[in-house]
Design a protein around this motif. Structure first.
Motif, PDB file in Angstrom:
ATOM      1  N   PHE A  11       0.852  -1.188   0.000  1.00  0.00           N
ATOM      2  CA  PHE A  11       0.000   0.000   0.000  1.00  0.00           C
ATOM      3  C   PHE A  11       0.885   1.234   0.000  1.00  0.00           C
ATOM      4  CE2 PHE A  11      -2.601   3.412   1.664  1.00  0.00           C
ATOM      5  CZ  PHE A  11      -3.781   3.235   0.953  1.00  0.00           C
ATOM      6  N   VAL A  12       0.549   2.187  -0.865  1.00  0.00           N
ATOM      7  CA  VAL A  12       1.261   3.467  -0.916  1.00  0.00           C
ATOM      8  C   VAL A  12       0.234   4.594  -0.920  1.00  0.00           C
ATOM      9  CG1 VAL A  12       3.229   2.502  -2.155  1.00  0.00           C
ATOM     10  CG2 VAL A  12       1.346   3.503  -3.451  1.00  0.00           C
ATOM     11  N   PRO A  13       0.637   5.798  -0.515  1.00  0.00           N
ATOM     12  CA  PRO A  13      -0.284   6.930  -0.544  1.00  0.00           C
ATOM     13  C   PRO A  13      -0.855   7.177  -1.941  1.00  0.00           C
ATOM     14  CG  PRO A  13       1.650   7.473   0.744  1.00  0.00           C
ATOM     15  CD  PRO A  13       1.937   6.157   0.082  1.00  0.00           C
ATOM     16  N   GLU A  14      -1.975   7.890  -1.971  1.00  0.00           N
ATOM     17  CA  GLU A  14      -2.694   8.141  -3.221  1.00  0.00           C
ATOM     18  C   GLU A  14      -2.103   9.286  -4.034  1.00  0.00           C
ATOM     19  OE1 GLU A  14      -6.747   8.831  -2.126  1.00  0.00           O
ATOM     20  OE2 GLU A  14      -6.824   7.052  -0.853  1.00  0.00           O
ATOM     21  N   HIS A  15      -1.044   9.905  -3.519  1.00  0.00           N
ATOM     22  CA  HIS A  15      -0.477  11.082  -4.172  1.00  0.00           C
ATOM     23  C   HIS A  15       1.029  10.916  -4.356  1.00  0.00           C
ATOM     24  CE1 HIS A  15      -4.176  12.332  -2.085  1.00  0.00           C
ATOM     25  NE2 HIS A  15      -4.347  13.133  -3.117  1.00  0.00           N
ATOM     26  N   PHE A  16       1.559  11.600  -5.381  1.00  0.00           N
ATOM     27  CA  PHE A  16       2.996  11.534  -5.650  1.00  0.00           C
ATOM     28  C   PHE A  16       3.492  12.889  -6.137  1.00  0.00           C
ATOM     29  CE2 PHE A  16       1.165  10.737  -9.823  1.00  0.00           C
ATOM     30  CZ  PHE A  16       2.011  11.442 -10.680  1.00  0.00           C
ATOM     31  N   PHE A  17       4.805  13.054  -6.071  1.00  0.00           N
ATOM     32  CA  PHE A  17       5.458  14.241  -6.614  1.00  0.00           C
ATOM     33  C   PHE A  17       6.603  13.784  -7.503  1.00  0.00           C
ATOM     34  CE2 PHE A  17       8.422  17.914  -6.338  1.00  0.00           C
ATOM     35  CZ  PHE A  17       7.578  18.860  -6.919  1.00  0.00           C
ATOM     36  N   PRO A  18       6.725  14.349  -8.715  1.00  0.00           N
ATOM     37  CA  PRO A  18       7.751  13.885  -9.659  1.00  0.00           C
ATOM     38  C   PRO A  18       9.126  14.462  -9.357  1.00  0.00           C
ATOM     39  CG  PRO A  18       6.402  15.570 -10.690  1.00  0.00           C
ATOM     40  CD  PRO A  18       5.806  15.327  -9.329  1.00  0.00           C
ATOM     41  N   LEU A  19      10.140  13.643  -9.559  1.00  0.00           N
ATOM     42  CA  LEU A  19      11.514  14.047  -9.255  1.00  0.00           C
ATOM     43  C   LEU A  19      12.084  15.026 -10.276  1.00  0.00           C
ATOM     44  CD1 LEU A  19      13.246  13.103  -6.772  1.00  0.00           C
ATOM     45  CD2 LEU A  19      11.189  11.777  -7.182  1.00  0.00           C
ATOM     46  N   ASP A  20      11.575  15.002 -11.518  1.00  0.00           N
ATOM     47  CA  ASP A  20      12.092  15.973 -12.471  1.00  0.00           C
ATOM     48  C   ASP A  20      11.680  17.390 -12.074  1.00  0.00           C
ATOM     49  OD1 ASP A  20       9.407  15.608 -13.053  1.00  0.00           O
ATOM     50  OD2 ASP A  20       9.686  15.398 -15.219  1.00  0.00           O
ATOM     51  N   GLU A  21      10.492  17.542 -11.498  1.00  0.00           N
ATOM     52  CA  GLU A  21      10.072  18.864 -11.013  1.00  0.00           C
ATOM     53  C   GLU A  21      10.870  19.273  -9.784  1.00  0.00           C
ATOM     54  OE1 GLU A  21       6.106  21.344  -9.569  1.00  0.00           O
ATOM     55  OE2 GLU A  21       5.859  19.465 -10.679  1.00  0.00           O
ATOM     56  N   LEU A  22      11.170  18.305  -8.915  1.00  0.00           N
ATOM     57  CA  LEU A  22      12.007  18.621  -7.761  1.00  0.00           C
ATOM     58  C   LEU A  22      13.386  19.081  -8.209  1.00  0.00           C
ATOM     59  CD1 LEU A  22      12.203  18.598  -4.638  1.00  0.00           C
ATOM     60  CD2 LEU A  22      13.159  16.293  -4.834  1.00  0.00           C
ATOM     61  N   MET A  42       8.129  10.235  -6.018  1.00  0.00           N
ATOM     62  CA  MET A  42       8.083   9.918  -4.586  1.00  0.00           C
ATOM     63  C   MET A  42       6.626   9.892  -4.137  1.00  0.00           C
ATOM     64  SD  MET A  42       9.074  13.310  -2.340  1.00  0.00           S
ATOM     65  CE  MET A  42      10.541  13.854  -3.215  1.00  0.00           C
ATOM     66  N   ALA A  43       6.275   8.874  -3.372  1.00  0.00           N
ATOM     67  CA  ALA A  43       4.946   8.792  -2.778  1.00  0.00           C
ATOM     68  C   ALA A  43       4.870   9.782  -1.617  1.00  0.00           C
ATOM     69  CB  ALA A  43       4.668   7.377  -2.291  1.00  0.00           C
ATOM     70  N   VAL A  44       3.763  10.518  -1.546  1.00  0.00           N
ATOM     71  CA  VAL A  44       3.618  11.586  -0.553  1.00  0.00           C
ATOM     72  C   VAL A  44       2.380  11.326   0.305  1.00  0.00           C
ATOM     73  CG1 VAL A  44       3.370  14.064  -0.180  1.00  0.00           C
ATOM     74  CG2 VAL A  44       4.701  13.223  -2.134  1.00  0.00           C
ATOM     75  N   PRO A  45       2.542  11.161   1.606  1.00  0.00           N
ATOM     76  CA  PRO A  45       1.379  10.929   2.468  1.00  0.00           C
ATOM     77  C   PRO A  45       0.570  12.202   2.679  1.00  0.00           C
ATOM     78  CG  PRO A  45       3.364  11.079   3.789  1.00  0.00           C
ATOM     79  CD  PRO A  45       3.814  11.129   2.355  1.00  0.00           C
ATOM     80  N   LEU A 342       0.849  15.833  -7.341  1.00  0.00           N
ATOM     81  CA  LEU A 342       0.743  17.029  -6.516  1.00  0.00           C
ATOM     82  C   LEU A 342       1.521  18.190  -7.118  1.00  0.00           C
ATOM     83  CD1 LEU A 342       1.343  15.525  -2.947  1.00  0.00           C
ATOM     84  CD2 LEU A 342      -0.852  16.208  -3.928  1.00  0.00           C
ATOM     85  N   SER A 343       1.057  19.387  -6.862  1.00  0.00           N
ATOM     86  CA  SER A 343       1.861  20.567  -7.160  1.00  0.00           C
ATOM     87  C   SER A 343       2.977  20.663  -6.130  1.00  0.00           C
ATOM     88  CB  SER A 343       0.999  21.830  -7.086  1.00  0.00           C
ATOM     89  OG  SER A 343       0.580  22.052  -5.742  1.00  0.00           O
ATOM     90  N   SER A 348       4.931  20.422  -0.623  1.00  0.00           N
ATOM     91  CA  SER A 348       5.689  21.071   0.446  1.00  0.00           C
ATOM     92  C   SER A 348       4.854  21.217   1.710  1.00  0.00           C
ATOM     93  CB  SER A 348       6.175  22.458  -0.013  1.00  0.00           C
ATOM     94  OG  SER A 348       7.095  22.338  -1.079  1.00  0.00           O
ATOM     95  N   ASP A 349       3.585  21.564   1.525  1.00  0.00           N
ATOM     96  CA  ASP A 349       2.720  21.719   2.684  1.00  0.00           C
ATOM     97  C   ASP A 349       2.511  20.396   3.399  1.00  0.00           C
ATOM     98  OD1 ASP A 349       0.721  23.173   4.371  1.00  0.00           O
ATOM     99  OD2 ASP A 349      -0.656  21.783   3.389  1.00  0.00           O
ATOM    100  N   TRP A 350       2.293  19.324   2.639  1.00  0.00           N
ATOM    101  CA  TRP A 350       2.037  18.028   3.260  1.00  0.00           C
ATOM    102  C   TRP A 350       3.275  17.436   3.910  1.00  0.00           C
ATOM    103  CZ3 TRP A 350      -1.647  14.942  -0.526  1.00  0.00           C
ATOM    104  CH2 TRP A 350      -2.903  15.554  -0.493  1.00  0.00           C
ATOM    105  N   PHE A 351       4.429  17.572   3.259  1.00  0.00           N
ATOM    106  CA  PHE A 351       5.634  16.962   3.810  1.00  0.00           C
ATOM    107  C   PHE A 351       6.272  17.825   4.898  1.00  0.00           C
ATOM    108  CE2 PHE A 351       7.099  13.216   1.238  1.00  0.00           C
ATOM    109  CZ  PHE A 351       7.682  12.539   2.283  1.00  0.00           C
ATOM    110  N   TYR A 352       6.148  19.148   4.779  1.00  0.00           N
ATOM    111  CA  TYR A 352       6.888  20.022   5.680  1.00  0.00           C
ATOM    112  C   TYR A 352       6.001  20.945   6.515  1.00  0.00           C
ATOM    113  CZ  TYR A 352      10.740  18.328   2.875  1.00  0.00           C
ATOM    114  OH  TYR A 352      11.629  17.510   2.243  1.00  0.00           O
ATOM    115  N   GLY A 353       4.690  20.957   6.243  1.00  0.00           N
ATOM    116  CA  GLY A 353       3.790  21.760   7.052  1.00  0.00           C
ATOM    117  C   GLY A 353       3.508  21.102   8.386  1.00  0.00           C
ATOM    118  N   ASN A 354       2.885  21.831   9.279  1.00  0.00           N
ATOM    119  CA  ASN A 354       2.595  21.327  10.621  1.00  0.00           C
ATOM    120  C   ASN A 354       1.216  20.663  10.622  1.00  0.00           C
ATOM    121  OD1 ASN A 354       3.045  20.866  13.352  1.00  0.00           O
ATOM    122  ND2 ASN A 354       2.170  22.833  13.971  1.00  0.00           N
TER     123      ASN A 354
END
Length: 395
Positions: A11-22, A42-45, A342-343, A348-354
Motif C-alpha cells: 500500500f502506498v499513498p494516493e499522491h505523488f510528486f515527480p523528481l524531475d520537477e524537484l 516519490m509517494a507523498v502521504p 501534486l503541485s 511542500s505543505d504536506w511533507f513540511y507543514g505542521n
C-alpha cells in the motif's frame, strides 16, 4: 517443515510528486535524480495518513475470516514511530479486528527491522505451526527540505502473512548477519527528519553486504551460481547496482553470468515510490514477483537487508510453484496507476507543514479514500477511523 511468506500486499499513498520537477526546483539537471540515483516519483502521504493507516491498508486485503482467526502475533517494523512507548501495531491490531489472544510488538533498527520481524515470525511458526504471523513494514522517509536527501523521500507499507506451507516464498534457514556501531544515518528523538552521512552510509552498506554474504555462505547458504535473482534494500534504486558490484568484485564469474537482469526488475516499484525504509527491500521483492513475466516457480532469490547504524542480513528463499495464482499484481498496478500528481506547493505543505502538530487536540482534513485514515488527536490520544465500517477508534 516449509515456512515462509504465504501472502503479501503493498500500500502506498494516493499522491505523488515527480523528481524531475524537484530537480527543477533545486536548479539541477533532472538526470541527477532520474538516472544518477534512479528515482522518478516519490509517494507523498496526506495529512490524514501515517504509518498506522499505511500498515492497516496494506494488511486489510490479506485478512479474511480464516486468516484473522489464525494470526497469533503481529510484528510491526518501522523507524517512523508515533509513540515512544506504545506499539503502532496495537492500533493496526484494533483496526483490523484481530483476536485478543495475540501478541503485538514493534521492531526498530533503521531499515532492517522488518527482516528481524520476518525471521522471528518464521521461528514462531516453526514452534507453533498451526498459527500465522502478520509482519508489516511501514515507514515515511523524511529529510530536510532542499537537502541532498529530499530526493529519496517516499512512503509506503508492505504486509506479509508468514505461515507453514506458504503459497509464495519458502524462506531458507541459512542466514548471514553483520552488525557494526556506526553513525551513518540517525534521527534523534527531538527531530522529525533524519541526519545522514551519505558517503559513509553507502560504504558501510557495501561492507555489510560483503560480510553478511560471507557469513551466509559459512552458515551453509546457497552458492551465487544457485541464485537466480537478487533483491537489495533500496534507499534509492541505483543502490541495487552498487550492491551488485560487491558480487562482481568477489565472485566475478558468477556475477557476470547473472548480469543486471538479476536485480533490474526489483527496481521498478521503487522508482515510482521512493524510499520506504523498512519496506524498501520487500517492495523490491514485490516488484520482482509482480513484474517478472516468466514463471519464477522453483527459482532461488537472494535478499539483502540493511539498516543504518548498522545491521545487515543476507538470506534466501525459493519461489513456490503456483505462486502466480495468489499474486496481487493487478491490485498493486491499479493502485500505482490511479495516484494523483501534486503541485510543489501542495507537496511542500504536506511533507513540511505542521499537519500533525504536537498538540493535545487537533483534527486532520479528510483527504484519502482508503479503508483507514488518521483523524487527529484528543487529549494527545491518536484517533483513527475505519471508513469501511464507519467506526472511529481511539487509543
Amino acid at each position: 517443515m516449509k515456512i515462509g511468506i504465504d501472502d503479501i500486499g503493498l500500500f502506498v499513498p494516493e499522491h505523488f510528486f515527480p523528481l524531475d520537477e524537484l530537480a527543477a526546483r533545486h536548479n539541477i539537471d533532472p538526470n541527477k535524480y532520474l538516472v544518477g540515483i534512479g528515482q522518478e516519483l516519490m509517494a507523498v502521504p496526506a495529512p490524514d495518513e501515517d504509518i498506522v493507516t499505511l500498515a492497516a491498508n496494506a494488511a486489510l486485503p490479506l485478512i479474511d475470516s480464516a486468516t484473522r482467526a489464525s494470526i497469533a502475533t503481529v510484528i510491526l517494523a518501522t523507524e517512523s514511530g508515533i509513540d515512544q512507548s506504545k506499539s503502532a501495531g496495537l492500533f493496526v491490531h484494533s483496526l483490523l479486528g484481530l483476536r485478543a489472544d495475540c501478541r503485538v510488538v514493534e521492531f526498530k533498527q533503521a531499515c532492517y527491522g522488518a527482516t528481524a520481524g520476518l525471521q522471528m515470525a518464521c521461528a514462531l511458526v516453526r514452534q507453533r505451526p498451526q498459527e500465522k504471523v502478520l509482519v508489516i513494514a511501514t515507514d515515511i522517509a523524511r529529510y530536510e527540505q532542499n537537502s541532498e536527501g529530499e530526493c529519496t523521500q517516499g512512503a509506503g507499507a508492505v504486509a506479509m502473512i508468514v505461515s507453514e506451507n506458504p503459497r509464495l516464498l519458502e524462506i531458507h534457514p541459512h542466514q548471514g548477519r553483520y552488525s557494526l556501531d556506526v553513525m551513518d544515518f540517525w534521527r534523534p528523538n527531538y527531530r522529525s527528519t533524519a541526519l545522514v552521512d551519505g558517503k559513509l552510509s553507502i560504504d558501510v552498506y557495501l561492507e555489510s553486504l560483503q560480510h553478511a554474504w560471507q557469513n551466509y555462505r559459512a552458515d551453509g547458504g546457497l552458492a551465487l551460481t544457485d541464485i537466480s535473482y537478487l533483491c537489495f534494500h533500496q534507499p534509492f534504486t541505483k543502490m541495487a547496482k552498487k550492491a551488485f558490484s560487491v558480487f562482481e568484485n568477489i565472485e566475478p564469474e558468477a556475477a557476470k553470468a547473472l548480469g543486471d537482469k538479476a536485480y533490474s526488475t526489483s527496481q521498478l516499484y521503487g522508482k515510482a515510490i521512493g524510499n520506504c525504509y523498512t519496506a524498501s527491500l520487500y517492495i523490491a521483492l514485490l516488484s520482482l514477483l509482480d513484474k517478472t513475466e516468466e514463471d519464477l516457480s522453483g527459482q532461488h532469490i537472494g535478499l539483502f537487508s540493511y539498516g543504518s547504524g548498522s545491521v545487515g542480513e543476507f538470506f534466501s528463499a525459493t519461489v513456490v510453484k503456483g505462486y502466480q495464482a495468489h499474486s496481487r499484481r493487478q491490485q498493486h498496478a491499479r493502485m500505482l496507476a490511479q495516484r494523483t500528481r501534486l503541485s510543489h506547493a501542495q507537496y511542500s505543505d504536506w511533507f513540511y507543514g505542521n499537519n500533525q502538530p504536537a498538540s493535545a487536540d487537533y483534527s486532520t482534513p479528510r483527504v484519502t479514500t482508503g479503508a483507514f485514515r488518521y483523524c487527529g488527536a484528543e487529549g494527545y490520544r491518536r484517533l483513527y477511523e475505519s471508513t469501511a465500517q464507519q467506526l472511529q477508534m481511539a487509543s
